[in-house]
Write a protein that holds these residues in place. Structure first.
Motif, PDB file in Angstrom:
ATOM      1  N   ASP A 279      63.952  59.192  29.305  1.00  0.00           N
ATOM      2  CA  ASP A 279      65.179  58.544  29.749  1.00  0.00           C
ATOM      3  C   ASP A 279      66.173  58.452  28.600  1.00  0.00           C
ATOM      4  OD1 ASP A 279      64.190  58.230  32.291  1.00  0.00           O
ATOM      5  OD2 ASP A 279      63.533  56.165  31.989  1.00  0.00           O
TER       6      ASP A 279
ATOM      7  N   ASP B 186      66.065  49.284  50.864  1.00  0.00           N
ATOM      8  CA  ASP B 186      65.039  48.489  51.509  1.00  0.00           C
ATOM      9  C   ASP B 186      65.396  48.162  52.949  1.00  0.00           C
ATOM     10  OD1 ASP B 186      63.108  46.712  52.249  1.00  0.00           O
ATOM     11  OD2 ASP B 186      63.702  45.159  50.812  1.00  0.00           O
TER      12      ASP B 186
ATOM     13  N   LYS C 204      65.577  61.608  36.185  1.00  0.00           N
ATOM     14  CA  LYS C 204      65.797  60.444  37.040  1.00  0.00           C
ATOM     15  C   LYS C 204      67.176  59.833  36.771  1.00  0.00           C
ATOM     16  CE  LYS C 204      62.165  60.221  39.493  1.00  0.00           C
ATOM     17  NZ  LYS C 204      62.496  60.785  40.802  1.00  0.00           N
TER      18      LYS C 204
ATOM     19  N   ARG D 235      61.669  47.034  39.236  1.00  0.00           N
ATOM     20  CA  ARG D 235      61.461  47.630  40.545  1.00  0.00           C
ATOM     21  C   ARG D 235      60.872  46.549  41.433  1.00  0.00           C
ATOM     22  NH1 ARG D 235      60.265  51.810  43.825  1.00  0.00           N
ATOM     23  NH2 ARG D 235      58.239  51.851  44.860  1.00  0.00           N
TER      24      ARG D 235
ATOM     25  N   GLU E 269      67.426  45.103  39.597  1.00  0.00           N
ATOM     26  CA  GLU E 269      66.866  46.247  40.293  1.00  0.00           C
ATOM     27  C   GLU E 269      67.899  47.363  40.401  1.00  0.00           C
ATOM     28  OE1 GLU E 269      65.921  45.921  44.499  1.00  0.00           O
ATOM     29  OE2 GLU E 269      64.319  47.367  44.191  1.00  0.00           O
ATOM     30  N   LEU E 270      69.138  46.972  40.727  1.00  0.00           N
ATOM     31  CA  LEU E 270      70.183  47.968  40.867  1.00  0.00           C
ATOM     32  C   LEU E 270      70.445  48.667  39.541  1.00  0.00           C
ATOM     33  CD1 LEU E 270      71.444  48.398  43.603  1.00  0.00           C
ATOM     34  CD2 LEU E 270      73.541  47.413  42.737  1.00  0.00           C
TER      35      LEU E 270
ATOM     36  N   GLY F 202      65.532  53.108  46.408  1.00  0.00           N
ATOM     37  CA  GLY F 202      65.967  52.322  45.257  1.00  0.00           C
ATOM     38  C   GLY F 202      66.149  50.855  45.530  1.00  0.00           C
ATOM     39  N   ALA F 203      67.211  50.483  46.169  1.00  0.00           N
ATOM     40  CA  ALA F 203      67.471  49.072  46.381  1.00  0.00           C
ATOM     41  C   ALA F 203      67.928  48.819  47.798  1.00  0.00           C
ATOM     42  CB  ALA F 203      68.527  48.586  45.405  1.00  0.00           C
TER      43      ALA F 203
ATOM     44  N   VAL G   3      59.454  56.403  49.231  1.00  0.00           N
ATOM     45  CA  VAL G   3      59.027  55.979  47.917  1.00  0.00           C
ATOM     46  C   VAL G   3      60.221  55.737  46.997  1.00  0.00           C
ATOM     47  CG1 VAL G   3      58.004  56.853  45.787  1.00  0.00           C
ATOM     48  CG2 VAL G   3      56.681  56.821  47.878  1.00  0.00           C
TER      49      VAL G   3
END
Lengths: 225, 225
Positions: free
Chosen positions: A84, B11, B152, A68, A62-63, B8-9, B5
DNA sequence: CCTTGTATTATTGTATACAATCCTTGGAGC
DNA sequence: GCTCCAAGGATTGTATACAATAATACAAGG
């Protein structure tokens, strides 16, 4: 015995490390398509491990932005969009230029020798059309450049991006024309570093990326803008 | 209700997320000094959680380069050397330039308005010497720039670096001279973007970072080369 | 037929138990 | 006293058990 000192977070010998590497490769190679849901138990069973190492690998993925995780819901493959890839090539063009500039002052004799060997050996495999070896040598050339920059931060960053566009790079290099041209450019960068010419080194490394970028688009590997 | 939204990580609402954020902050703020060993049980007890979320947070911190995990041995705080800070500022100088260039074409009306408000409000707090607010506004200005770039990848990268040098930036901005100058430079960048002048935007954002870098060194916050 | 609420199930989040590894310490041999 | 080795303890690596949350299915009411 100074092997494997760098091993950032892959850690070949722990289950988590293996799960992480495996999943990353599978995502980048397209085995798991974008949007697909990864279930901890399923992955664990597939690799013969419990959920714990799988979960830890998930957190790392995820990092890295490859999956996601939606809390209490699931892990979804993010994948890489054409945008990207384009963005990364532009960033790389600037950062690789910087790496080459810094390498002029920080490259070690050993690194220089390996680079020379790399370029020399690549000629052979290009001649023979050995795409797998070409790919590995291209990988190594860039890694060497990053390491020679003498900046852990820059090295780490560029290695990340390098990994990230792995899939597309495999296609690019097998192109009959790009392979030889790429190695010629490597050679020019190497020469500039050897001659301690900062500006040339930066410019050539920058152009090398731009050329790779253009090649991708011209060959329709990714769509432009 | 479109809040959180991006998250990222981090949480905020899971134990792991809180442990991760907390540890990162503590490392960047210097609570855990370089080289110190972090024990899973000790951290867990301190935060009132079991080892599981702690371990997951560790894995992420390792990927961010803030700790180094030696298998079967322990987790050690890496910290940021002066060289790392210098490198990051040089990288940022190039990437923020790129962000500003791209922002010219991708900034939304809302982002533009928030930027204008940001610069305007900053004048007030500088006048009053409100360092905490100055810091927050500076943070936000740069984040806005990253978001406005429309990439992004670039946004993610720059936010990372921004976080990374958080500690040093807090000191820099409280300097009586740097605060006002910084905001003047923000204003110039904003003007260039508004006038759709790509080259100026890039150059000014680039110089903004270089100036911040020089300021750090001149004030002895980090040692040069 | 559609909506809504609830029970069931599947999946993730967390804690704990067990295994493997590393470090320390103390004693035997010299 | 010094070196080596072995045993014990401490710490991480992995697996499993339990809790919390979200998705699903289905029935009751409109």
């Amino acid at each position: 015995m100074e092997e494997d000192v760098k091993e950032g977070a892959s850690d070949k010998y722990s289950l988590r490390g293996r799960v992480f590497s495996r999943l990353r490769e599978d995502i980048l190679n397209g085995k798991y398509e974008e949007g697909i849901e990864l279930r901890e138990i399923a992955i664990g069973e597939e690799l013969g491990v419990s959920r714990t190492p799988v979960r830890e690998a998930f957190r790392q993925l995820e990092l890295e932005g490859l999956i996601r995780i939606i809390p209490n819901k699931g892990a979804y493959v993010v994948g890489i969009s054409d945008k990207d890839v384009r963005d990364i090539y532009i960033l790389r063009s600037r950062l690789e230029g910087l790496a080459a500039r810094w390498a002029v002052d920080h490259i070690t004799k050993e690194q220089m020798e390996e680079m020379e060997e790399n370029v020399y050996l690549a000629k052979f495999h290009i001649e023979k059309g050995h795409t797998e070896q070409m790919f590995e040598l291209d990988n190594r050339f860039h890694e060497l450049l990053y390491e020679a920059s003498g900046s852990k931060i820059l090295e780490h960053q560029l290695k990340d991006y390098h990994q990230y566009v792995l899939r597309i790079r495999k296609k690019t290099l097998s192109s009959a024309t790009r392979g030889p041209q790429s190695n010629t450019e490597h050679e020019a960068i190497l020469e500039a570093i050897k001659n301690k010419n900062h500006d040339d080194a930066e410019r050539l490394a920058h152009e090398h990326m731009i050329n790779a970028y253009k090649n991708m688009i011209d060959n329709g590997l990714i769509k432009p803008d």
